[in-house]
Design a protein around this motif. Structure first.
Motif, PDB file in Angstrom:
ATOM      1  N   PRO A  29       8.299 -14.749  13.994  1.00 18.94           N
ATOM      2  CA  PRO A  29       6.996 -14.967  13.348  1.00 18.94           C
ATOM      3  C   PRO A  29       5.826 -14.458  14.186  1.00 18.94           C
ATOM      4  O   PRO A  29       4.833 -13.966  13.648  1.00 18.94           O
ATOM      5  N   LEU A  30       5.972 -14.571  15.517  1.00 23.21           N
ATOM      6  CA  LEU A  30       4.899 -14.090  16.386  1.00 23.21           C
ATOM      7  C   LEU A  30       4.717 -12.583  16.190  1.00 23.21           C
ATOM      8  O   LEU A  30       3.585 -12.080  16.125  1.00 23.21           O
ATOM      9  N   LEU A  31       5.851 -11.903  16.072  1.00 20.46           N
ATOM     10  CA  LEU A  31       5.792 -10.461  15.867  1.00 20.46           C
ATOM     11  C   LEU A  31       5.111 -10.154  14.523  1.00 20.46           C
ATOM     12  O   LEU A  31       4.258  -9.262  14.431  1.00 20.46           O
ATOM     13  N   VAL A  32       5.482 -10.927  13.497  1.00 29.35           N
ATOM     14  CA  VAL A  32       4.875 -10.752  12.174  1.00 29.35           C
ATOM     15  C   VAL A  32       3.356 -10.913  12.257  1.00 29.35           C
ATOM     16  O   VAL A  32       2.586 -10.102  11.721  1.00 29.35           O
ATOM     17  N   VAL A  33       2.952 -11.961  12.991  1.00 23.71           N
ATOM     18  CA  VAL A  33       1.517 -12.215  13.129  1.00 23.71           C
ATOM     19  C   VAL A  33       0.821 -11.010  13.765  1.00 23.71           C
ATOM     20  O   VAL A  33      -0.196 -10.525  13.273  1.00 23.71           O
ATOM     21  N   VAL A  34       1.408 -10.533  14.862  1.00 19.70           N
ATOM     22  CA  VAL A  34       0.771  -9.430  15.586  1.00 19.70           C
ATOM     23  C   VAL A  34       0.719  -8.173  14.700  1.00 19.70           C
ATOM     24  O   VAL A  34      -0.315  -7.500  14.619  1.00 19.70           O
ATOM     25  N   VAL A  35       1.816  -7.883  14.009  1.00 14.01           N
ATOM     26  CA  VAL A  35       1.865  -6.676  13.182  1.00 14.01           C
ATOM     27  C   VAL A  35       0.855  -6.755  12.039  1.00 14.01           C
ATOM     28  O   VAL A  35       0.106  -5.798  11.768  1.00 14.01           O
ATOM     29  N   THR A  36       0.792  -7.908  11.363  1.00 13.04           N
ATOM     30  CA  THR A  36      -0.122  -8.025  10.219  1.00 13.04           C
ATOM     31  C   THR A  36      -1.584  -7.936  10.632  1.00 13.04           C
ATOM     32  O   THR A  36      -2.454  -7.637   9.823  1.00 13.04           O
ATOM     33  N   SER A  37      -1.848  -8.214  11.925  1.00  8.37           N
ATOM     34  CA  SER A  37      -3.248  -8.136  12.369  1.00  8.37           C
ATOM     35  C   SER A  37      -3.768  -6.698  12.329  1.00  8.37           C
ATOM     36  O   SER A  37      -4.970  -6.459  12.314  1.00  8.37           O
ATOM     37  N   PHE A  38      -2.832  -5.753  12.326  1.00  6.51           N
ATOM     38  CA  PHE A  38      -3.236  -4.345  12.263  1.00  6.51           C
ATOM     39  C   PHE A  38      -3.273  -3.817  10.825  1.00  6.51           C
ATOM     40  O   PHE A  38      -3.347  -2.634  10.591  1.00  6.51           O
ATOM     41  N   SER A  39      -3.199  -4.721   9.872  1.00  2.00           N
ATOM     42  CA  SER A  39      -3.190  -4.331   8.464  1.00  2.00           C
ATOM     43  C   SER A  39      -4.537  -3.739   8.048  1.00  2.00           C
ATOM     44  O   SER A  39      -5.591  -4.134   8.550  1.00  2.00           O
ATOM     45  N   ALA A  40      -4.469  -2.799   7.105  1.00  2.89           N
ATOM     46  CA  ALA A  40      -5.705  -2.183   6.612  1.00  2.89           C
ATOM     47  C   ALA A  40      -6.225  -2.897   5.368  1.00  2.89           C
ATOM     48  O   ALA A  40      -7.406  -2.854   5.062  1.00  2.89           O
ATOM     49  N   SER A  41      -5.313  -3.580   4.680  1.00  2.00           N
ATOM     50  CA  SER A  41      -5.721  -4.196   3.419  1.00  2.00           C
ATOM     51  C   SER A  41      -6.283  -5.592   3.636  1.00  2.00           C
ATOM     52  O   SER A  41      -6.258  -6.127   4.749  1.00  2.00           O
ATOM     53  N   GLY A  42      -6.747  -6.208   2.560  1.00  2.00           N
ATOM     54  CA  GLY A  42      -7.427  -7.495   2.650  1.00  2.00           C
ATOM     55  C   GLY A  42      -6.508  -8.680   2.505  1.00  2.00           C
ATOM     56  O   GLY A  42      -6.963  -9.808   2.475  1.00  2.00           O
ATOM     57  N   ARG A  43      -5.190  -8.435   2.372  1.00  2.00           N
ATOM     58  CA  ARG A  43      -4.308  -9.596   2.274  1.00  2.00           C
ATOM     59  C   ARG A  43      -3.129  -9.416   3.246  1.00  2.00           C
ATOM     60  O   ARG A  43      -2.807  -8.294   3.662  1.00  2.00           O
ATOM     61  N   ILE A  44      -2.521 -10.541   3.582  1.00  2.00           N
ATOM     62  CA  ILE A  44      -1.431 -10.482   4.552  1.00  2.00           C
ATOM     63  C   ILE A  44      -0.143 -10.102   3.859  1.00  2.00           C
ATOM     64  O   ILE A  44       0.266 -10.757   2.899  1.00  2.00           O
ATOM     65  N   ALA A  45       0.446  -9.026   4.306  1.00  2.00           N
ATOM     66  CA  ALA A  45       1.751  -8.649   3.791  1.00  2.00           C
ATOM     67  C   ALA A  45       2.553  -8.082   4.938  1.00  2.00           C
ATOM     68  O   ALA A  45       2.003  -7.434   5.847  1.00  2.00           O
ATOM     69  N   PHE A  46       3.874  -8.318   4.938  1.00  2.00           N
ATOM     70  CA  PHE A  46       4.702  -7.799   6.014  1.00  2.00           C
ATOM     71  C   PHE A  46       5.855  -7.001   5.419  1.00  2.00           C
ATOM     72  O   PHE A  46       6.590  -7.509   4.580  1.00  2.00           O
ATOM     73  N   PRO A  48       2.794  -4.322   6.608  1.00  2.00           N
ATOM     74  CA  PRO A  48       1.570  -3.895   5.919  1.00  2.00           C
ATOM     75  C   PRO A  48       1.761  -2.515   5.271  1.00  2.00           C
ATOM     76  O   PRO A  48       2.589  -1.719   5.744  1.00  2.00           O
ATOM     77  N   ASP A  49       0.977  -2.267   4.198  1.00  2.00           N
ATOM     78  CA  ASP A  49       1.056  -0.966   3.531  1.00  2.00           C
ATOM     79  C   ASP A  49       0.523   0.125   4.442  1.00  2.00           C
ATOM     80  O   ASP A  49       1.073   1.217   4.541  1.00  2.00           O
ATOM     81  N   SER A  50      -0.589  -0.190   5.111  1.00  2.00           N
ATOM     82  CA  SER A  50      -1.161   0.797   6.042  1.00  2.00           C
ATOM     83  C   SER A  50      -1.781   0.053   7.225  1.00  2.00           C
ATOM     84  O   SER A  50      -2.078  -1.139   7.139  1.00  2.00           O
ATOM     85  N   TYR A  51      -1.935   0.802   8.316  1.00  2.00           N
ATOM     86  CA  TYR A  51      -2.403   0.184   9.565  1.00  2.00           C
ATOM     87  C   TYR A  51      -3.817   0.639   9.911  1.00  2.00           C
ATOM     88  O   TYR A  51      -4.187   1.785   9.679  1.00  2.00           O
ATOM     89  N   SER A  52      -4.629  -0.320  10.472  1.00  2.00           N
ATOM     90  CA  SER A  52      -5.955   0.046  10.975  1.00  2.00           C
ATOM     91  C   SER A  52      -6.455  -1.056  11.894  1.00  2.00           C
ATOM     92  O   SER A  52      -5.791  -2.089  12.076  1.00  2.00           O
ATOM     93  N   LEU A  53      -7.597  -0.821  12.481  1.00  2.00           N
ATOM     94  CA  LEU A  53      -8.167  -1.823  13.385  1.00  2.00           C
ATOM     95  C   LEU A  53      -9.381  -2.492  12.751  1.00  2.00           C
ATOM     96  O   LEU A  53     -10.168  -3.125  13.455  1.00  2.00           O
ATOM     97  N   VAL A  54      -9.509  -2.371  11.414  1.00  2.00           N
ATOM     98  CA  VAL A  54     -10.739  -2.879  10.754  1.00  2.00           C
ATOM     99  C   VAL A  54     -10.940  -4.367  11.003  1.00  2.00           C
ATOM    100  O   VAL A  54     -12.068  -4.828  11.178  1.00  2.00           O
ATOM    101  N   TRP A  55      -9.838  -5.123  11.015  1.00  2.00           N
ATOM    102  CA  TRP A  55      -9.991  -6.586  11.190  1.00  2.00           C
ATOM    103  C   TRP A  55     -10.417  -6.936  12.600  1.00  2.00           C
ATOM    104  O   TRP A  55     -11.110  -7.929  12.827  1.00  2.00           O
ATOM    105  N   TYR A  56      -9.993  -6.098  13.563  1.00  2.00           N
ATOM    106  CA  TYR A  56     -10.468  -6.308  14.944  1.00  2.00           C
ATOM    107  C   TYR A  56     -11.959  -6.038  15.026  1.00  2.00           C
ATOM    108  O   TYR A  56     -12.703  -6.750  15.683  1.00  2.00           O
TER     109      TYR A  56
END
Lengths: 272, 381
Positions: A29-46, A48-56
């Motif tokens: 789950p920790l890995l899932v959390v870290v990976v989803t943080s790089f998501s480009a979209s507005g909802r959490i999915a694992f 992610p469809d695409s990656y970005s740093l927008v949420w950071y």
């Protein structure tokens, strides 16, 4: 002979594989959390469809998150300092008074807060701090977290002091060092790693504590777990993953620092 | 340079009494050994002098000042501990300097003093070493230097040699003795090893079950023990059960388990009644070993006693050698004498060597025998 050795190796390997699998399963789950943080979209999915740093980027622009971060650090450091002071002195005092009645009740008394459900502690403390006028202050949350962190520091220090050679304290007194100077010059240098580890533990406890902080915090003293809870109730977006990633990083960082601090002297001794 | 007075010193831990009614005057410049088995209260007494334990009764004064309630860090004593208690996070020099630092001595003076102390204990050049890397003997020397560095009025030694091997221990005993003579300070040394006490001490205080049972010069304590415990503690001896059959003005006659009547010559009318049970002590060094004059010689020739005109009495018994133990410089013979086991020693094994199964004749002067009552007190003869 060789067959038993072979079997032992096999059993060892099987045990390690099982252990490793369980660990990975729990830590995934920790890995899932870290990976989803790089998501480009507005909802959490694992995944992610695409990656970005927008949420950071969003995180560093959100004063609310940054404030919560600062609050958590202030409360964490405050808790670490207070809990370490109380835990170290409690454990030290008990070692000096092993035979007395006071000494025998220290451990159960220190342990009590850990046995009370945090929900009940939270409500009780809320009423109590209202009464004494501490509501909405950092101090109220620091005190609440200290209730939880002190027993942990205390038990770490009990084990540290149990390995301390108390004759050294006799020797220090005998050579003319009073109670304070013998503590500073002889006891502290021997147990400083333990104190440091205890303090880090208290800091991490405070950083992740949610229930009591929920009751006691006001918008001005909101900690990260409390803000995360509020946000999740509105929308489950990857911002939560970003914040969680930071919390994971801080905790891992703290563990690394503790490991280095405790082993540095040992390492330097090995090198010299 | 200080005299110490202990007055009715007492220490209780809850229900147990560790030290009871210990009173002693330790003279200025004296080396006193407190000797006793473990649990006899000797270390507790020492720790009370150091201030590391608070007495539950009695007083301690050093140089006439009552220090009973002074904490250890205000006393002019210094202790060498059994496990040396060196500070592991400090270098050897920092260890030696510690007491001076606590007394506010300037750094350069501290260093000089530490150097000279290390030199005194033959540890020059070890100043920068980590004390945890030193051998037992070296740690012991550093601990001694650390205690001497503060120039204490009284040096207290709590079995500091007991963790060293025999050879090193004997060397250190001699060195301690020399240091004591050099410094002319008061030393109180606690030990459970009677050889160590006899090597070091000006006076020996024997402790048993929390009490100081006898104090005196080493030879006096050895030759004139006041009770049976001391006699048994200070070396090996043969204890023989006996019962008084009659007393005269100059002798006590006793029946023994050795099967013969023995005579104990006395100077004055002895304070024992007929029928009193006694324990006699026959030290191996008063027993002379012989082979019986004739094989199965008559009892009158070889055993029994005669009271000589000078008040001494030669007494002899015969028995069978049970085993022979070579103990380096001496040979120990165990013998069965009428069902009782006795032993005697010889320094020279070559002359008239006996072996197991041989007849053996043990002879002694009745005046050398010590007698104790059932409660352990000595009968003055």
């Amino acid at each position: 002979m060789t067959s038993t050795l072979h079997r032992e190796q096999l059993e060892n390997a099987a045990f390690r594989a099982g252990y490793g699998a369980l660990l990975v399963f729990m830590l995934l789950p920790l890995l899932v959390v870290v990976v989803t943080s790089f998501s480009a979209s507005g909802r959490i999915a694992f995944p992610p469809d695409s990656y970005s740093l927008v949420w950071y980027a969003d995180f560093f622009e959100s004063t609310r998150w940054l404030d919560a971060f600062t609050n958590s650090l202030i409360i964490g450091v405050g808790t670490a300092l207070l809990a370490t002071l109380l835990g170290v002195l409690g454990a030290f005092g008990q070692e000096l008074e092993t035979d007395s009645v006071v000494g025998s009740v220290v451990a159960p008394v220190v342990l009590i807060p850990l046995l009370i459900p945090p929900v009940i502690l939270g409500i009780t403390l809320l009423m109590y701090f209202n009464e004494v006028g501490l509501r909405g202050s950092y101090a109220s949350i620091i005190l609440a977290h200290t209730l939880w962190a002190t027993p942990l520091v205390y038990f770490v220090m009990r084990s540290v002091f149990s390995r301390f050679d108390w004759q050294q304290l006799d020797a220090a007194h005998d050579l003319g060092a009073g109670p304070v100077r013998s503590f500073v010059h002889v006891v502290l240098p021997n147990v400083k790693h333990g104190i440091f580890v205890g303090g880090l533990l208290a800091f991490i406890i405070s950083l992740q504590e949610f229930v009591m902080a929920l009751f006691l915090s006001t918008p001005g003293t909101e900690t990260i777990p409390v803000l995360a809870w509020t946000e999740i109730r509105q929308a489950l977006d990857p911002m939560v993953s970003v914040v969680s990633t930071f919390l994971i990083l801080i905790s891992v960082g703290a563990i690394i620092v503790a490991a280095i601090a405790t082993n540095l002297e040992w390492v330097s001794k090995q090198l010299s | 340079m200080s005299e110490i007075t202990l007055h009715e010193l007492e220490k209780q831990y809850g229900e147990t009494t560790a030290v009871e009614d210990v009173s002693v005057e330790i003279e200025d410049g004296e080396l006193l050994c407190l000797l006793g088995p473990s649990g006899s209260g000797k270390s507790t007494t020492l720790r009370m002098i150091a201030g590391l334990e608070t007495p539950t009764g009695g007083e301690i004064s050093i140089d006439g000042d009552d220090v009973t309630d002074d904490p250890a860090y205000e006393r002019t004593t210094s202790t060498v501990f059994q496990d040396w208690a060196l500070f592991p996070h400090k270098t050897v020099r920092e260890n030696v300097e510690f007491g001076l630092k606590m007394r506010g001595v300037p750094a350069d003076e501290r260093e000089q003093r530490a150097e000279s102390m290390l030199e005194r204990v033959q540890m020059t050049g070890y100043g920068e070493d980590d004390p945890t890397n030193l051998s037992g003997g070296q740690k012991q020397r550093v601990a001694l230097a650390r205690s001497l560095a503060v120039n204490p009025d009284v040096l207290l030694l709590d079995e500091p040699l007991s963790n060293l091997d025999k050879r090193l221990r004997e060397d250190m005993q001699i060195e301690l003795r020399e240091i004591h003579e050099d410094l002319d300070e008061t030393f109180v040394h606690v030990t459970h090893d009677q050889d160590e006490a006899f090597t070091l001490a000006d006076r020996i205080g024997i402790m048993d079950q929390g009490e100081l049972v006898q104090i005196g010069d080493p030879d006096e304590v050895y030759e004139n023990p006041t009770n049976q415990f001391i006699e048994s503690f200070l070396g090996d001896t043969n204890f023989v059960d006996a019962r008084v059959t009659r007393t005269t003005g100059d002798a006590v006659y006793v029946d023994t388990e050795l099967g013969t009547e023995l005579v104990l010559p006395t100077d004055a009318e002895p304070a024992v009644d007929e029928g009193t049970a006694l324990t006699l002590s026959l030290r191996p060094e008063i027993l002379s070993i012989d082979q019986p004059s004739a094989d199965g010689g008559t009892a009158a020739d070889d055993t029994g006693e005669q009271l000589a005109t000078d008040g001494s009495s030669r007494t002899a018994v015969t028995g069978t050698v049970e085993n022979v133990i070579y103990r380096g410089s001496t040979v120990r013979y165990s013998a069965d004498v009428d069902g009782t086991s006795m032993f005697a020693e010889r320094t020279d094994a070559s002359t008239g060597a006996l072996s197991a199964g041989d007849r053996i004749r043990l002879e002694w002067n009745g005046a050398d025998v010590l007698a104790f009552r059932e409660d352990g007190t000595r009968v003055s003869l």
